[in-house]
Each structure stands twice: as C-alpha cells, then as structure tokens.
Design a protein around this motif. Structure first.
Motif, PDB file in Angstrom:
ATOM      1  N   ASN A 217       0.835  -1.196   0.000  1.00 54.19           N
ATOM      2  CA  ASN A 217       0.000   0.000   0.000  1.00 54.19           C
ATOM      3  C   ASN A 217       0.877   1.255   0.000  1.00 54.19           C
ATOM      4  N   SER A 218       1.490   1.518  -1.146  1.00 51.59           N
ATOM      5  CA  SER A 218       2.410   2.643  -1.280  1.00 51.59           C
ATOM      6  C   SER A 218       2.452   3.051  -2.743  1.00 51.59           C
ATOM      7  N   PRO A 219       2.632   4.349  -3.038  1.00 55.85           N
ATOM      8  CA  PRO A 219       2.631   4.802  -4.434  1.00 55.85           C
ATOM      9  C   PRO A 219       3.660   4.105  -5.317  1.00 55.85           C
ATOM     10  N   ASP A 220       4.799   3.693  -4.727  1.00 60.17           N
ATOM     11  CA  ASP A 220       5.847   3.071  -5.530  1.00 60.17           C
ATOM     12  C   ASP A 220       5.716   1.555  -5.585  1.00 60.17           C
ATOM     13  N   LYS A 221       4.575   1.036  -5.141  1.00 64.14           N
ATOM     14  CA  LYS A 221       4.397  -0.418  -5.137  1.00 64.14           C
ATOM     15  C   LYS A 221       3.195  -0.821  -5.993  1.00 64.14           C
ATOM     16  N   LEU A 222       2.044  -1.117  -5.386  1.00 63.12           N
ATOM     17  CA  LEU A 222       0.932  -1.679  -6.155  1.00 63.12           C
ATOM     18  C   LEU A 222       0.463  -0.802  -7.314  1.00 63.12           C
ATOM     19  N   PRO A 223       0.310   0.513  -7.152  1.00 60.35           N
ATOM     20  CA  PRO A 223      -0.114   1.309  -8.314  1.00 60.35           C
ATOM     21  C   PRO A 223       0.834   1.167  -9.505  1.00 60.35           C
ATOM     22  N   LEU A 224       2.127   1.148  -9.250  1.00 64.21           N
ATOM     23  CA  LEU A 224       3.097   1.016 -10.327  1.00 64.21           C
ATOM     24  C   LEU A 224       3.044  -0.390 -10.930  1.00 64.21           C
ATOM     25  N   VAL A 225       2.853  -1.397 -10.094  1.00 61.85           N
ATOM     26  CA  VAL A 225       2.730  -2.770 -10.586  1.00 61.85           C
ATOM     27  C   VAL A 225       1.538  -2.888 -11.529  1.00 61.85           C
ATOM     28  N   ASP A 364      12.215   0.677  -9.672  1.00 61.75           N
ATOM     29  CA  ASP A 364      12.261   1.824  -8.764  1.00 61.75           C
ATOM     30  C   ASP A 364      11.623   3.065  -9.346  1.00 61.75           C
ATOM     31  N   SER A 365      11.162   2.997 -10.595  1.00 63.86           N
ATOM     32  CA  SER A 365      10.611   4.186 -11.233  1.00 63.86           C
ATOM     33  C   SER A 365       9.764   3.780 -12.427  1.00 63.86           C
ATOM     34  N   ALA A 366       9.024   4.764 -12.958  1.00 66.04           N
ATOM     35  CA  ALA A 366       8.219   4.523 -14.146  1.00 66.04           C
ATOM     36  C   ALA A 366       9.089   4.171 -15.347  1.00 66.04           C
ATOM     37  N   LEU A 367      10.228   4.839 -15.470  1.00 64.74           N
ATOM     38  CA  LEU A 367      11.116   4.554 -16.594  1.00 64.74           C
ATOM     39  C   LEU A 367      11.669   3.137 -16.511  1.00 64.74           C
TER      40      LEU A 367
END
Length: 564
Positions: A217-225, A364-367
């Motif tokens: 539950n963190s912006p850099d985890k499930l949403p990015l997945v 670690d990032s969108a790129l």
C-alpha cells in the motif's frame, strides 16, 4: 527451461509482442496512493472456484527476528548442488527491514594452486536499479546490496550479433590495461544472444502473481505494478494467455486465462492492498494455474511482482526453493519483479528467481518499469540458451594471479562444468552477459608475494607460452538435455598489445569500478569516483548519462573515496 516437457495443450503456434508501456500512464500510476487498511477487492473474479484458496499447509509462520548488525552472517558462495538457505544481511534502521544476501569481494587466486575459475552466467539487473534507488534517496547502498555483475550487465555493449542460430550467442574476448593498477590487466568475456523476430515468438502462458498485501500500500508499489502489467495487455496475440493470481491473507485467482486486454485491465484496476502476506500460498497457486494452462513448446512463466516481504520462516524457504526447482524442471519458469522500500526482501527475490531459471529485476521508477516490462521483455520471456556456464583456465607460465570481478554468488565447482545435471543461468533473446577478470602476468608484481617453495610452471604450461588462458562455455538449447561445448584461446599477445580500455570496454570497466568502490574493495588502489567519471567519458545514451549522474551523487557522499 521452456519446452522441455511432454504435457499437451493442443494449442497451435502463435506470436507474442512486447508492450510499449506508456510513460505518462506509468508516471501517473507512480503518483497514485492507497488508503491505510484497504482490503483486496476482486471484481468479476473466480474467487469461489477450486483455485480460490491455496492449500493452507503452505501458509507460513512469521519470520524470526532479524539478527543485530554485529551478528550478521557472512554468506558463502553456493555450489549449484548445495541449495540450502543462507541467512541474509539485514539492513538496520528506523522502519527498515530490508534484507540482502551479500557476498564478500572475490579473493585473489594463485594460478599455480587454482588455475580454473568456473561460474554460471547472470543476466539479472536488480542490484543496479536498487543501488540507484538508494543513491537518489541520498544514501549509499549497503555493501551487501551491490552485485558487480548485475551493475555491469545493466547496460548493453557493442558485441557482434551471432552469425547463425546453431550457436545461440556470440562470444567476444579482449584484454586491456587496468586503469587502477599498473601491474594488472583486465580480460573481458562478452556474450550476446540472437534476437527473435516478433513473427517467430512462441505462444505464451503467463501468470501474473501479484502481492496485494498491506505492505504494498504505497505509491511506488501496487499502483506502479498495476499500470506496468496493464501495458502488456495490448500486445497479446490471439493464442497468448494471461492469468492473474493475487495473495495477501490468502491466495486467489482474480482472472482466468485470457488475451482480452479489457478484461486484464479491469482485473488489475479492481485490486487494492490490505492484509498479511501469504507468499508461499500465492506461489503455489500461480504454479497450479500455469500447469493447468501449459503450452507445449511455448513460454510458460510465472511473473511475481512484490516487495519480497514473504511471511515465511527459514525452514519454509527451503521448501519454496524445492517447489520452484521442481516446477522449473517441468517447464515453468519464474521471473521476480521487486518494488518499493523499507521492507524489501531482495535476498528472497534474487534467490528464487535464480532457482526458477528466470530473471530478477527491481522497479524503482516509471522509466525502469518501461525498460524491464516493455523494452526488454523479449529477453525476459524467450529463452534461447539454458544452463550456460563459463570456465576459464589460466596458463601459470603466463598468468600468475587473478580474480573474477563479481559473480561471487554464481561460483561453481570445477566439476560442475561438465555435469549436465547442474543447473546454471539462462540467456534470453537479445540478452548480453559480461564478465571481467583482473589478472597479473607471470614475473611481475602481484597482490600476493612470490612463495619461497613454489614450483615452476609445469612443462605443459611452458610448452603453450602463446596461450594466456583457455575459455570454455557450455550451454543447452531450450529443449535440450545435453550441453554443447565451445572454446576459445586468449593469446599471450593480447596482453603484450593491450592498451588502456576504450569505448564500450572503458564504460564497462567504469561500471565495474563504481560497484567495487561501493563495496569498499580494498584492491582498487586508490581509484576514485573522479577517475570513474574520466574513464566512462561523455555519453549520449540516456541510461549511461544517468550512470554518470549517479557517480556524481556517490562521489558527493563518500568523502573517503574522493579526497573530500
């Protein structure tokens, strides 16, 4: 290990494409957030079917408390035959339970005593992205988190394409003077796999195994997945299949096999984070789905996306490894994709990917998501050579000492090289592998002083003074069980004619030096981050330019290395 099975699916051949993930969408996803305490929401799922709940016997006990820093265990380079779990290094700190299975820097070897070096290839790149994450957050990474071979292999080099597919990869060997030691030389071995045209790609049976526990539950985890995996949906061919399995407090099937992009995206959109992490149960269920939809002669792979926070103890770790190896041998491979910070269990992610004949990457990032799940997905999915091993025998009449830069946790025993039952790394379509040795010519000053009672090189060595080293490679074709051997001789003249590394060799060397400095390698002879910047030179490629920026960041933080 794709294709090495007799299970029937009755599906004709097809082709699969690779998603060009929308950067804008990924950036939007990376900024999304979830509310605390949210639970799994499954819309239109088959959660009440036989797949809805995994075997409760796989539910793991909570992990033991991490050891204090003073009692961190030193890892031992594993043999391919010994597969017991090695306790990882725990990085201490407030709200930080990250775990790394680090190794000591490779020791110097005396050629008279140990002339042969054997290791498995490695095409993982997770250590580089994870190191970048630390640096961009203003911290030097833990030494145990830096694996030099993964840093080097993050980048592409100008190795020639294979001339034909009878040998699935080209082999390049070259020698240069060592920038940080006037008494040594660098010997590089480079492999490049052939590319697979879109029309030639086999059908794929992919199972996305997604961690939707509370830790995600963190912006850099499930949403990015979710957004990254959704990018693949539009590239499926009619005969490809995607299934989605999730796990938190329990494991369930969210999406039955389909190639309908709308269904895939809807299933991903329905997921929210909450609950504990039943990782073992989720993995078992994902393999069950992959078996039920097996494509003979196709790609059958589980892609695990998680922060690696499996709630399993050490005893269960061995059971998971055994299960992964069994499924690997039946033709189902495993790729792991790591996300997030704070509780990241990199030790788990890297180990199970290796045992599953897959790849490990850190997002670690969108790129990075676009790079791994878009640009490089062909090499991740389509294996062209498996169980690839490298063995180098140095001539003691020409080389007196050596060390392999990196690959500590890929070391094999000498007898493992000819044993086709010993598992090793795989190479995917378009993959590259780079390994660098640092060597000391005979008769010159090395790291270790001459021994008083050491014998002179044997006649067999002195009779081959034209040869500095003999390089051998073994590999199997994707559906094969018997390995093929290719070999090359590195001539002594390569040392005599060696100059400072140039071009791609210079850049690969700069990355190796960067990693070794982060690992506090005591044999870098005062080489600095300033020296790395000069060695790397100016670059036009985005990822290489980013490396130069990371080197600047590391230089600003590590005053012991830059003279500050």
């Amino acid at each position: 290990m794709e294709g090495n099975t007799t299970v029937e699916s009755g599906r004709p051949a097809a082709k699969i494409g690779v998603a060009a993930v929308s950067l804008a969408a990924l950036l939007l996803a990376s900024c999304a957030s979830q509310k605390d305490g949210e639970q799994i929401v499954v819309t239109g799922s088959k959660a009440e079917t036989d797949y809805a709940m995994a075997d409760e016997a796989m539910m793991p006990p909570p992990p033991p408390p991490p050891p204090p820093p003073a009692m961190m265990a030193q890892s031992v380079a594993p043999s391919a035959v010994t597969r017991s779990y090695v306790p990882p290094v725990v990085v201490p700190g407030q709200d930080n339970r990250e775990r790394y299975d680090g190794e000591e820097v490779s020791p110097v070897k005396m050629v008279q005593a140990e002339p042969v070096s054997t290791f498995s290839v490695d095409v993982d790149t997770g250590a580089y992205a994870n190191t970048r994450r630390y640096l961009t957050q203003g911290q030097l990474p833990p030494r145990a988190a830096v694996r030099t071979e993964e840093m080097i292999n993050y980048f592409r080099y100008d190795y020639p394409r294979p001339s034909d597919r009878s040998q699935p990869f080209s082999v390049t060997t070259d020698v240069a003077k060592t920038p940080w030691n006037d008494n040594t030389y660098l010997m590089r071995i480079g492999l490049r796999g052939y590319d697979i045209a879109r029309s030639e790609r086999p059908p794929a049976n992919l199972v996305f195994l997604m961690d939707v526990s509370g830790s995600m539950n963190s912006p850099d985890k499930l949403p990015l997945v979710k957004t990254a995996l959704a990018g693949l949906a539009g590239e499926l061919s009619p005969q490809d299949r995607v299934s989605i399995v999730v796990y938190a407090g329990a494991a369930g099937l969210v999406l039955e096999p389909t190639n309908d992009p709308r269904k895939i995206r809807a299933a991903l959109d329905s997921l929210e984070a909450g609950g504990s992490t039943a990782g073992g149960a989720g993995l078992k269920l994902a393999y069950q789905i992959a078996e039920d939809n097996f494509i003979k002669g196709g790609v059958n792979r589980v892609l695990l996306a998680t922060d690696g926070d499996f709630n399993v103890g050490i005893s269960d770790q061995d059971a998971l490894v055994e299960m992964i190896e069994d499924k690997r041998d039946s033709g189902i491979t495993l790729t792991t994709l790591g996300f997030g910070t704070g509780n990241y269990n990199e030790a788990m992610m890297e180990q199970i990917a290796d045992h599953g004949n897959g790849n490990y990457a850190y997002i670690d990032s969108a790129l990075e998501a676009k790079k791994v799940l878009g640009d490089e997905m062909a090499s991740t999915l389509f294996t062209i050579a498996k169980d690839v091993k490298i063995q180098v025998e140095f001539n003691p009449a020409v080389i007196s000492q050596y060390r392999l830069v990196g690959y500590e946790n890929r070391a094999l025993r000498e007898e493992d090289f000819d044993n086709d039952k010993v598992d090793a790394g795989d190479i995917g379509a378009g993959h590259q592998v780079t390994a660098i040795y640092e060597v000391v010519p005979a008769g010159t000053k090395g790291w270790v002083s001459p021994r008083r009672y050491e014998d002179k090189p044997a006649a067999a060595a002195t009779s081959k003074l034209a040869e500095a080293a003999h390089v051998k490679l073994r590999y199997k074709l994707p559906t094969g069980t018997t390995s093929k051997l290719i070999d090359y001789v590195v001539p002594r003249s390569a040392l005599a004619n060696a100059k400072a590394p140039r071009g791609d060799f210079a850049f690969a060397t700069s990355v190796a030096a960067f990693a070794q400095l982060l690992r506090k390698d005591e044999l870098m002879m005062g080489f600095t981050f300033d020296d790395i910047d000069r060695l790397a030179g100016s670059q036009t490629d985005y990822w290489r330019q980013e490396f130069l920026r990371l080197n600047d960041v590391a230089r600003s933080m590590d005053t012991s290395r830059n003279g500050g």
